[in-house]
Design a protein around this motif. Structure first.
Motif, PDB file in Angstrom:
ATOM      1  N   CYS A   1      31.049  64.278  45.947  1.00 50.11           N
ATOM      2  CA  CYS A   1      32.426  65.458  46.649  1.00 50.11           C
ATOM      3  C   CYS A   1      31.078  67.072  45.769  1.00 50.11           C
ATOM      4  CB  CYS A   1      33.404  65.860  46.538  1.00 50.11           C
ATOM      5  SG  CYS A   1      34.405  66.830  46.974  1.00 50.11           S
ATOM      6  N   GLY A   2      30.979  67.922  47.067  1.00 51.09           N
ATOM      7  CA  GLY A   2      30.276  68.705  46.777  1.00 51.09           C
ATOM      8  C   GLY A   2      30.836  70.343  46.181  1.00 51.09           C
ATOM      9  N   PHE A   3      32.498  69.955  46.683  1.00 49.99           N
ATOM     10  CA  PHE A   3      32.957  70.943  46.000  1.00 49.99           C
ATOM     11  C   PHE A   3      33.698  71.240  45.154  1.00 49.99           C
ATOM     12  CE2 PHE A   3      36.649  73.316  46.728  1.00 49.99           C
ATOM     13  CZ  PHE A   3      36.610  74.688  47.631  1.00 49.99           C
ATOM     14  N   LYS A   4      32.846  72.542  44.516  1.00 50.05           N
ATOM     15  CA  LYS A   4      33.191  72.428  42.960  1.00 50.05           C
ATOM     16  C   LYS A   4      34.408  72.619  42.455  1.00 50.05           C
ATOM     17  CE  LYS A   4      28.271  73.331  42.288  1.00 50.05           C
ATOM     18  NZ  LYS A   4      28.352  72.079  41.165  1.00 50.05           N
ATOM     19  N   ASP A   5      35.589  72.021  41.838  1.00 54.20           N
ATOM     20  CA  ASP A   5      36.634  72.699  41.706  1.00 54.20           C
ATOM     21  C   ASP A   5      37.311  71.487  40.021  1.00 54.20           C
ATOM     22  OD1 ASP A   5      37.519  70.416  42.541  1.00 54.20           O
ATOM     23  OD2 ASP A   5      38.581  71.550  44.409  1.00 54.20           O
ATOM     24  N   GLU A   6      38.773  71.929  40.247  1.00 53.70           N
ATOM     25  CA  GLU A   6      38.945  71.000  38.711  1.00 53.70           C
ATOM     26  C   GLU A   6      38.690  68.797  39.169  1.00 53.70           C
ATOM     27  OE1 GLU A   6      42.399  72.347  36.879  1.00 53.70           O
ATOM     28  OE2 GLU A   6      41.581  74.211  36.420  1.00 53.70           O
ATOM     29  N   LEU A   7      38.409  68.719  40.204  1.00 50.78           N
ATOM     30  CA  LEU A   7      38.823  67.851  40.817  1.00 50.78           C
ATOM     31  C   LEU A   7      37.218  66.782  40.762  1.00 50.78           C
ATOM     32  CD1 LEU A   7      40.433  65.308  41.151  1.00 50.78           C
ATOM     33  CD2 LEU A   7      40.125  65.524  43.625  1.00 50.78           C
ATOM     34  N   GLN A   8      36.507  67.335  40.697  1.00 51.48           N
ATOM     35  CA  GLN A   8      35.008  66.983  41.346  1.00 51.48           C
ATOM     36  C   GLN A   8      34.407  66.391  39.967  1.00 51.48           C
ATOM     37  OE1 GLN A   8      31.224  69.796  40.667  1.00 51.48           O
ATOM     38  NE2 GLN A   8      30.792  68.665  42.764  1.00 51.48           N
ATOM     39  N   PRO A   9      35.098  66.853  38.618  1.00 48.70           N
ATOM     40  CA  PRO A   9      34.260  66.196  37.618  1.00 48.70           C
ATOM     41  C   PRO A   9      35.054  64.487  37.184  1.00 48.70           C
ATOM     42  CG  PRO A   9      34.827  68.302  36.890  1.00 48.70           C
ATOM     43  CD  PRO A   9      35.617  68.198  38.245  1.00 48.70           C
TER      44      PRO A   9
END
Length: 219
Positions: A64-72
């Motif tokens: 997923c390319g959406f950067k938030d706290e879930l991406q890592p």
């Protein structure tokens, strides 16, 4: 060998977390490096329909390319060997946080050019663990086998048939007298004492088996 355990419950030490911890011990026993992640500690949403994962020339490779706290967290998962997602059942479904996690994990792996060839980096052994009020006898009449089974099935995009484990009639409250419920507390206490430990052992075995399968595949 890495195994990620996702807690989709707002509680960090109750039924779902305990089942995951038991599975995690089994995975560790089988030689995996393990990590537990509590979704309710993260600030994120479900799919934002940005389609970054589907843009021409993108190099996400299923992330997923959406950067938030879930991406890592998602990046850790797709680079792991084993994934176990645990959730309580709310209104016949996994928790909203768990469903949003699965959405963000699975959709980017879908290949719009060829649905038969997902955008995955390597096979991932997956399982879901659900804790619930529902009895085992009511699973099919309430269609829980289908509703919950679907959240497990979509994880098959990562190359292996997912497994699903359910713990039924779990003990919900520390003191049932404080709540409006027709549940027989003494019956639930009996289940907690005699059946839940067996569920924990089954979860332990699941974690161990998933790592053992992943080890064979990766040899």
């Amino acid at each position: 060998m890495k195994a990620i355990f996702i807690n989709g419950s707002p509680r960090k030490n109750k039924n779902t977390a305990q089942m995951l911890e038991s599975a995690m011990k089994g995975a560790q026993e089988a030689g995996a490096e393990v990590e537990m992640i509590h979704l309710y500690s993260l600030n994120y949403k479900g799919c934002m329909s940005c389609f970054l994962c589907k843009r021409k020339g993108n190099t996400a490779n299923g992330l997923c390319g959406f950067k938030d706290e879930l991406q890592p967290v998602l990046e850790k998962v797709i680079n792991a060997n084993v994934l176990v997602i645990g959730s309580p059942v709310y209104d016949s479904y996994p928790s909203g946080m768990a469903r949003a996690f699965i959405e963000r994990l699975v959709f980017p792996a879908v290949n719009y050019n060829d649905y038969s060839k997902p955008l995955i980096r390597k096979p991932l052994q997956c399982a879901t663990i659900y804790t619930m009020n529902c009895s085992e006898e009511l699973m099919k009449p309430l269609h829980y086998d289908i509703l919950l089974g679907e959240s497990a099935r979509v994880l098959g995009i990562f190359g292996n048939e997912p497994q699903m484990l359910c713990s039924h009639e779990t003990y919900q409250f520390n003191d049932y007298s404080n709540f409006e419920t027709a549940v027989d507390e003494s019956q639930r206490a009996e289940i907690r004492t005699h059946r839940f430990p067996k569920d924990l052992q089954t979860a332990y075995n699941l974690g161990k088996q998933l790592v053992e399968k992943a080890t064979i595949i990766n040899k």
